[in-house]
Write an enzyme that holds these catalytic residues in place. Structure first.
Site, short mmCIF file in Angstrom:
data_model
loop_
_atom_site.label_atom_id
_atom_site.label_comp_id
_atom_site.label_asym_id
_atom_site.label_seq_id
_atom_site.Cartn_x
_atom_site.Cartn_y
_atom_site.Cartn_z
N LYS A 1 0.83 -1.22 0.00
CA LYS A 1 0.00 0.00 0.00
C LYS A 1 0.86 1.27 0.00
O LYS A 1 0.62 2.18 -0.78
CB LYS A 1 -0.93 0.02 1.24
N ARG B 1 11.51 -6.86 4.05
CA ARG B 1 11.47 -5.42 4.33
C ARG B 1 12.12 -5.11 5.67
O ARG B 1 12.82 -4.12 5.83
CB ARG B 1 10.00 -4.94 4.33
N ARG C 1 0.08 -9.58 13.18
CA ARG C 1 -0.51 -8.45 12.44
C ARG C 1 -1.46 -8.95 11.35
O ARG C 1 -2.53 -8.38 11.14
CB ARG C 1 0.59 -7.58 11.82
N ARG D 1 12.15 -1.48 10.89
CA ARG D 1 10.87 -1.51 11.62
C ARG D 1 10.83 -2.73 12.52
O ARG D 1 10.94 -3.87 12.05
CB ARG D 1 9.71 -1.57 10.62
N ARG E 1 -9.11 0.76 9.74
CA ARG E 1 -8.76 -0.63 10.03
C ARG E 1 -9.82 -1.31 10.88
O ARG E 1 -9.70 -2.50 11.16
CB ARG E 1 -7.43 -0.66 10.79
P1 AMP Z 1 1.23 0.12 8.91
O1 AMP Z 1 2.40 0.98 8.63
O2 AMP Z 1 -0.02 0.60 8.24
O3 AMP Z 1 1.50 -1.33 8.65
O4 AMP Z 1 0.93 0.26 10.48
C1 AMP Z 1 1.84 -0.16 11.46
C2 AMP Z 1 1.17 -0.25 12.79
O5 AMP Z 1 0.64 1.01 13.18
C3 AMP Z 1 -0.03 -1.19 12.85
O6 AMP Z 1 0.35 -2.54 13.06
C4 AMP Z 1 -0.79 -0.62 14.05
O7 AMP Z 1 -0.20 -0.99 15.26
C5 AMP Z 1 -0.59 0.87 13.88
N1 AMP Z 1 -1.66 1.44 13.03
C6 AMP Z 1 -1.54 1.99 11.81
N2 AMP Z 1 -2.71 2.42 11.34
C7 AMP Z 1 -3.64 2.09 12.28
C8 AMP Z 1 -5.04 2.23 12.38
N3 AMP Z 1 -5.76 2.76 11.39
N4 AMP Z 1 -5.64 1.78 13.51
C9 AMP Z 1 -4.94 1.25 14.52
N5 AMP Z 1 -3.62 1.08 14.47
C10 AMP Z 1 -2.95 1.49 13.38
#
Ligand code: AMP
Length: 367
Positions: free
Chosen positions: A191, A305, A323, A311, A266
């Site tokens: 994404k 990654r 996740r 990360r 989410r």
């Molecule tokens: P991402 O970079 O989108 O994979 O997000 C990394 C982490 O950030 C996720 O595993 C969640 O812990 C937190 N996170 C990101 N976006 C959200 C969201 N919309 N709601 C809750 N937690 C989020």
């Protein structure tokens, strides 16, 4: 953004900026016509606000009257100026100031000033609050201009779109409907990478909630500390915190032509909050475009990654699988939420990066 009839408008000039343009106009007219006892002739309907504010700022004797003229249907000029009622004031030997809200092609003022010559005024001056120099096509001199503006259709402060919008105290300019897209998919679907490519192509603002959280962690903010405790375990940050943050991100770009939401919503509560937020701005989600990728490909990609990105949540296969499982439990059902509104568009997320961008673009173009 506001909606009037079928069109969308965004803020263009604030009340203060309009007041400054009025001041500018009033200054010039006070300077030139102090002892002329001018007749201000407001051209209805559009100029009623300008006339009210301008005459309040004229510090000398004057008279005020109105003439009705119409040359617009919707957002375009008809090319014909229809003049209304008879004049109720003698213009002979007087200095007449035709007061317009806006002059663009100049057809109305030219027609009017020609018609008024028959009453043998001493002098006819043209004053307009707004002037569009790019489209003015007449030899007639515009004597007084409050402010030049670009050639866009505006409403507010007396100006209308099919009779609505005159009462707005600010000026608004026509704009496209916003294009808001949820870029959807499990962790590792690509994404972020694709959003970075698509945002430039479509002129959209990219909001990644994950990136905002990581930015806060890096800068040691309170929000970052809180988010980290959830993120490190592969859990979602609580809705209340995430929704508040998302709203603040959206408010940072009030002029956006649209957003790509990446990693948001989410949960069901987030999807509903997003709908409410957008509805309050007279807009909505155009579609959810989802990258569909098999779990095993995701785990492989995320581990890869994790080697380079630093990360923490990508480094550990256990956290990655957590996740993905959180995704299936809490996030994947949102597909049904958007599908029920005929807003779900699935795209194969496996293959060359360019090919995936092309597949996404096909869907973005439709929205
Ligand atoms: P991402 O970079 O989108 O994979 O997000 C990394 C982490 O950030 C996720 O595993 C969640 O812990 C937190 N996170 C990101 N976006 C959200 C969201 N919309 N709601 C809750 N937690 C989020």
């Amino acid at each position: 953004m506001i909606k009037i009839h079928d069109l969308y408008f965004k803020p263009f000039l604030s009340s203060q900026e309009i007041a400054a343009a009025i001041d500018n106009l009033a200054y010039q007219i006070n300077r030139d016509l102090a002892d002329k006892k001018p007749i201000f002739l407001g051209i209805l309907n559009g100029s009623y606000m300008v006339l009210a504010d301008l005459t309040r700022k004229f510090d000398h004797e004057c008279e005020v009257s109105f003439l009705r003229a119409k040359s617009y249907e919707g957002t375009s000029s008809t090319g014909v100026v229809k003049l209304g009622d008879q004049l109720d004031i003698a213009l002979s030997g007087r200095t007449v100031v035709i007061v317009e809200d806006i002059v663009d092609s100049g057809l109305t003022v030219v027609t009017l000033s020609r018609k008024l010559q028959q009453y043998q005024p001493k002098d006819i001056k043209i004053a307009t609050l707004f002037f569009k120099p790019d489209v003015y096509s007449q030899d007639l001199k515009i004597d007084y201009v409050g402010q030049n503006i670009e050639n866009k259709f505006v409403v507010g402060y007396g100006m209308d779109y099919n009779n609505l919008g005159r009462n707005l105290p600010e000026l608004y300019v026509q704009t496209e409907r916003m294009k808001n897209i949820v870029l959807f998919g499990p962790p590792g679907a690509g994404k972020g990478t694709q959003a970075t490519r698509l945002k430039d192509k479509y002129g959209l603002v990219h909001i990644s909630t994950g990136d905002v959280f990581r930015y806060n962690i890096k800068n040691g903010t309170e929000l970052g500390t809180l988010a980290k405790s959830f993120m490190d375990k592969g859990n979602l940050v609580p809705d209340e915190v995430t929704i508040k943050m998302l709203k603040a991100e959206v408010e940072k770009t009030p002029d956006a032509q649209g957003f790509i939401f990446d990693g948001f919503p989410r949960t069901d509560a987030q999807a509903k909050a997003l709908d409410e937020l957008l509805a309050s701005k007279n807009t909505d989600i155009a579609g959810m475009v989802a990258l569909e990728v098999d779990d095993e490909v995701l785990v492989e990609r995320l581990l890869e990654r994790g080697k380079g990105s630093g990360r923490a949540d990508d480094a550990n296969e256990g956290v990655i699988r957590d996740r993905i499982s959180v995704y299936y439990k809490q996030t994947a059902p949102l597909k049904d939420y958007y599908a029920a509104q005929n807003k779900y568009y699935g795209v194969d997320g496996v293959g060359e990066m360019d090919a995936i961008t092309d597949r996404l673009s096909v869907e973005f173009d439709k929205l």
